[in-house]
Design a protein around this motif. Structure first.
Motif, PDB file in Angstrom:
ATOM      1  N   PRO A  77       0.824  -1.348  -0.113  1.00  0.00           N
ATOM      2  CA  PRO A  77       0.173  -0.026  -0.138  1.00  0.00           C
ATOM      3  C   PRO A  77       0.906   1.325   0.064  1.00  0.00           C
ATOM      4  O   PRO A  77       0.134   2.266  -0.312  1.00  0.00           O
ATOM      5  CB  PRO A  77      -0.880  -0.076   1.156  1.00  0.00           C
ATOM      6  N   TYR A  78       2.213   1.153   0.403  1.00  0.00           N
ATOM      7  CA  TYR A  78       3.040   2.284   0.438  1.00  0.00           C
ATOM      8  C   TYR A  78       3.708   2.594  -0.743  1.00  0.00           C
ATOM      9  O   TYR A  78       4.452   3.782  -1.035  1.00  0.00           O
ATOM     10  CB  TYR A  78       3.883   2.325   1.403  1.00  0.00           C
ATOM     11  N   VAL A  79       3.453   2.090  -1.814  1.00  0.00           N
ATOM     12  CA  VAL A  79       4.198   2.280  -3.169  1.00  0.00           C
ATOM     13  C   VAL A  79       3.419   3.128  -4.123  1.00  0.00           C
ATOM     14  O   VAL A  79       1.997   3.061  -4.000  1.00  0.00           O
ATOM     15  CB  VAL A  79       4.581   0.863  -4.084  1.00  0.00           C
ATOM     16  N   ASN A  80       3.907   3.734  -5.066  1.00  0.00           N
ATOM     17  CA  ASN A  80       3.244   4.558  -6.360  1.00  0.00           C
ATOM     18  C   ASN A  80       3.437   3.463  -7.317  1.00  0.00           C
ATOM     19  O   ASN A  80       4.392   3.216  -7.899  1.00  0.00           O
ATOM     20  CB  ASN A  80       3.912   5.583  -6.398  1.00  0.00           C
ATOM     21  N   ASN A  81       2.171   2.971  -8.030  1.00  0.00           N
ATOM     22  CA  ASN A  81       2.245   2.027  -8.959  1.00  0.00           C
ATOM     23  C   ASN A  81       2.471   2.665 -10.529  1.00  0.00           C
ATOM     24  O   ASN A  81       2.421   2.086 -11.411  1.00  0.00           O
ATOM     25  CB  ASN A  81       0.681   1.280  -8.922  1.00  0.00           C
ATOM     26  N   GLU A  82       2.268   4.009 -10.347  1.00  0.00           N
ATOM     27  CA  GLU A  82       2.455   4.672 -11.516  1.00  0.00           C
ATOM     28  C   GLU A  82       3.793   4.612 -12.304  1.00  0.00           C
ATOM     29  O   GLU A  82       4.841   4.637 -11.551  1.00  0.00           O
ATOM     30  CB  GLU A  82       2.019   6.376 -11.714  1.00  0.00           C
ATOM     31  N   ALA A  83       4.050   4.655 -13.500  1.00  0.00           N
ATOM     32  CA  ALA A  83       5.414   4.831 -14.290  1.00  0.00           C
ATOM     33  C   ALA A  83       5.871   6.288 -13.893  1.00  0.00           C
ATOM     34  O   ALA A  83       5.303   7.224 -13.535  1.00  0.00           O
ATOM     35  CB  ALA A  83       5.122   4.829 -15.761  1.00  0.00           C
TER      36      ALA A  83
END
Length: 337
Positions: free
Chosen positions: A327-333
């Motif tokens: 949940p703490y990551v940014n999944n966008e490029a």
């Protein structure tokens, strides 16, 4: 075993360290503001470093902690580039990190926040010890970047390394020699090659790092199975050695416990080695004291790694909405296209 033999230590600067690293992550745009607010403290990245380099000056510890937080963010970007099939993004980032490692001052304002943050942390780390240390650190981290590239290719192909191949790769992706180099920053003294490469020093250094890497494998196994990882000692044992999952867990635990007992023996030899360096000269006294600090911090790594894995939200996969997506990551490029 860890709680009994390795009492927990924590640098007194830790509360300030946590606050400043949180602000640094925001300032350098390494994590979105909402992720920093919700997750940064619970990830315990500063706890890990404050429990390790307990003899470092506050300025050195802050530089190490910010660099460590950057390392975790980089690790997450690498993972998301694999999961979302972004090989071109990863290739660009890999080349930019190599370039920033050699000339950080020229990358302080790079459009990719991860590159700029890396450059900032490097310049600070490079300011404490002589250029010979800086060049060694850079050489070791170039190897880490290339090891991450091998991981990228392995995971993209679904290739699980055999046990010995995995262990060799793991020493690089876990950055064994980077954290060992930073022991000298914590002691405020660059160790000459005859001291640093002496078996009495190298052995406990390696054992402390092997413990950390294998304990990480033990604790992150559920997370990595959920995320279709291929790099874990347990996964290699199941795939190539015919172990059941339960047997693999037992084998990793056995190796972890062996590291502990072997370290205790190696620690005694390292302290005798440190005593022998005190030859009556000022330089000998300085080197003896520095080695003692480094060995003491190797010892700290056991408790710090242990508590980190039991307290950090990074490994609490059962509490995530999606076990394969932290949940703490940014999944966008990310980064400049």
């Amino acid at each position: 075993m860890i709680e009994d033999v390795f009492p927990r230590q924590l640098h007194p600067y830790w509360p300030k360290l946590q606050e400043k690293t949180r602000l640094w992550l925001l300032e350098k745009r390494l994590m979105p503001a909402d992720k920093v607010r919700e997750y940064a403290d619970g990830l315990c990245y500063t706890d890990l470093m404050a429990g390790y380099y307990t003899d470092a000056s506050e300025e050195v510890l802050q530089a190490i902690a910010d660099y460590s937080a950057w390392f975790f963010v980089w690790d997450d970007r690498h993972d998301r580039d694999i999961v979302h099939g972004r090989p071109d993004d990863w290739r660009r980032l890999r080349h930019r990190l190599h370039a920033a490692l050699d000339s950080p001052r020229h990358h302080l304002h790079h459009p990719d926040a991860l590159v700029a943050g890396f450059a900032d942390s490097l310049l600070r780390l490079y300011s404490f010890l002589p250029r010979t240390w800086n060049r060694r650190f850079a050489r070791h981290f170039h190897e880490v970047i290339e090891a991450y590239d091998r991981e990228f290719r392995n995971r993209t192909a679904g290739y699980v390394p055999k046990v010995e191949e995995y262990l060799a790769l793991r020493r690089l992706t876990f950055a064994h020699w980077i954290w060992t180099d930073l022991l000298e920053q914590g002691a405020g003294c660059e160790l000459p090659d005859p001291v640093r490469k002496h078996a009495a020093y190298r052995r406990p250094a390696l054992l402390s790092q092997e413990f950390a890497a294998w304990y990480n494998d033990l604790c992150s196994l559920p997370k990595e199975i959920a995320g279709d990882e291929v790099h874990n000692l347990g996964i290699s044992l199941v795939t190539h050695e015919g172990f059941t999952l339960e047997e693999a867990v037992d084998e990793v635990r056995r190796r972890v416990e062996e590291c502990v007992s072997e370290f205790l023996e190696a620690e005694r030899e390292a302290l005798r080695f440190a005593d022998g360096l005190a030859d009556g000269t000022t330089r000998g006294k300085e080197l003896s004291a520095a080695v003692r600090v480094c060995v003491g911090n190797m010892r700290n790594w056991f408790s710090s790694v242990y508590w980190f894995h039991h307290e950090s939200g990074r490994y609490m996969v059962d509490s995530w909405d999606d076990r394969s997506t932290p949940p703490y990551v940014n999944n966008e490029a990310a980064g400049e296209k």
